[in-house]
Enzyme design. Structure first.
Site, short mmCIF file in Angstrom:
data_model
loop_
_atom_site.label_atom_id
_atom_site.label_comp_id
_atom_site.label_asym_id
_atom_site.label_seq_id
_atom_site.Cartn_x
_atom_site.Cartn_y
_atom_site.Cartn_z
N GLY A 1 -14.33 6.18 -17.99
CA GLY A 1 -15.22 5.06 -17.72
C GLY A 1 -16.69 5.27 -18.07
O GLY A 1 -17.55 4.59 -17.52
N ASN B 1 -18.15 4.46 -20.88
CA ASN B 1 -18.64 3.23 -21.53
C ASN B 1 -18.88 2.14 -20.48
O ASN B 1 -19.86 1.41 -20.56
CB ASN B 1 -17.67 2.75 -22.61
CG ASN B 1 -17.92 3.44 -23.93
OD1 ASN B 1 -18.91 3.17 -24.61
ND2 ASN B 1 -17.03 4.36 -24.28
N ILE C 1 -2.73 -4.10 -27.23
CA ILE C 1 -2.80 -5.49 -26.74
C ILE C 1 -1.87 -6.36 -27.57
O ILE C 1 -1.88 -6.29 -28.81
CB ILE C 1 -4.25 -6.00 -26.84
CG1 ILE C 1 -5.21 -5.07 -26.09
CG2 ILE C 1 -4.37 -7.43 -26.34
CD1 ILE C 1 -4.96 -4.95 -24.62
N HIS D 1 -14.25 2.11 -30.68
CA HIS D 1 -13.41 3.17 -31.26
C HIS D 1 -14.32 4.31 -31.73
O HIS D 1 -15.32 4.05 -32.39
CB HIS D 1 -12.61 2.59 -32.43
CG HIS D 1 -11.71 3.59 -33.06
ND1 HIS D 1 -10.51 3.97 -32.49
CD2 HIS D 1 -11.83 4.32 -34.19
CE1 HIS D 1 -9.93 4.88 -33.25
NE2 HIS D 1 -10.72 5.11 -34.30
C1 GRF Z 1 -14.20 6.37 -25.91
O1 GRF Z 1 -14.40 7.44 -26.81
C2 GRF Z 1 -13.81 5.12 -26.65
O2 GRF Z 1 -14.38 5.02 -27.92
C3 GRF Z 1 -12.31 5.26 -26.78
O3 GRF Z 1 -11.92 5.86 -25.57
C4 GRF Z 1 -12.99 6.60 -25.02
C5 GRF Z 1 -13.21 6.07 -23.63
O4 GRF Z 1 -14.19 6.83 -22.95
N1 GRF Z 1 -11.69 4.01 -27.07
P1 GRF Z 1 -14.76 6.32 -21.57
O5 GRF Z 1 -13.57 6.08 -20.66
O6 GRF Z 1 -15.54 5.06 -21.84
O7 GRF Z 1 -15.63 7.43 -21.07
#
Ligand code: GRF
Length: 203
Positions: free
Chosen positions: A12, A14, A95, A111
């Site tokens: 989490g 992001n 999805i 991504h």
């Molecule tokens: C990130 O590297 C994102 O790009 C990928 O999964 C990871 C998630 O990281 N899709 P977080 O859970 O947001 O720390």
């Protein structure tokens, strides 16, 4: 203010960046809910800690996707929260139709590579093994083809000679935290058009 939802399966970070940017006014959105397929996701705890709604939804028996009747529950929940834009942030499921149809053109994903290079998983290792000198991250619309929808924004990150997948992932992640907010602001503003595969900012 438009409503977003974040779907996350794990760490989490992001989500954390999105919340920080909502709280400091950089991201002009209301976080209506955070939804996870994983009861123990740190993302759910982060949401709760910041006073946002955190919802676990049973993902059903499949490992990498949701059977239609389970995915329908995700659709229902997002609709009940009047979600305008769904933001996948480390949501580890492909999805499919129910969500794609209900939220057509309204699902984003982040991504950790410069698409179309290195779709899929373990992409920091793939970038290092391939020998590219730059990797990066991409925010794109989610379509039926995995990691292949129109690109909203990207950021390049150098690959250093002494990088490991872990050090490269950390450098990319910093850029992820910056560009996801940028991309969400663009899409929520509505000031863009899609021509073929190209997402073009209006004005
Ligand atoms: C990130 O590297 C994102 O790009 C990928 O999964 C990871 C998630 O990281 N899709 P977080 O859970 O947001 O720390």
């Amino acid at each position: 203010m438009k409503n977003i939802a974040v779907l996350a399966s794990g760490r989490g970070s992001n989500l954390e960046a999105i919340i920080k940017n909502i709280e400091n006014g950089t991201l002009k959105a209301n976080l209506a809910c955070v939804v996870s397929d994983n009861k123990d996701a740190r993302a759910l705890q982060i949401a709760r800690d910041h006073g946002f709604k955190a919802i676990w939804l049973d993902p059903g028996p499949k490992k990498t996707w949701l059977l239609p009747e389970f995915e329908e529950k995700y659709v229902q929940t997002l609709q009940e929260h009047n979600v305008d834009l769904v933001c996948l942030a480390g949501f580890m499921r492909i999805i499919k139709k129910p969500l794609l149809q209900a939220f057509k053109g309204r699902i984003l994903n982040i991504h950790p590579a410069l698409l179309p290079s290195f779709p899929g998983l373990d992409v920091q290792k793939k970038a290092i093994d391939y020998g590219v000198k730059f990797s990066g991250c991409t925010v794109h619309f989610v379509t039926e083809d995995v990691d292949a929808g129109p690109i909203v924004t990207q950021a390049p990150v150098p690959v250093l000679d002494n990088d490991t997948p872990v050090t490269l992932a950390a450098r990319i992640l910093k850029e992820e935290h910056r560009i996801y907010t940028e991309a969400i602001n663009i899409i929520l503003s509505g000031e863009y058009k899609i021509e073929g595969r190209r997402v073009i900012k209006a004005g």
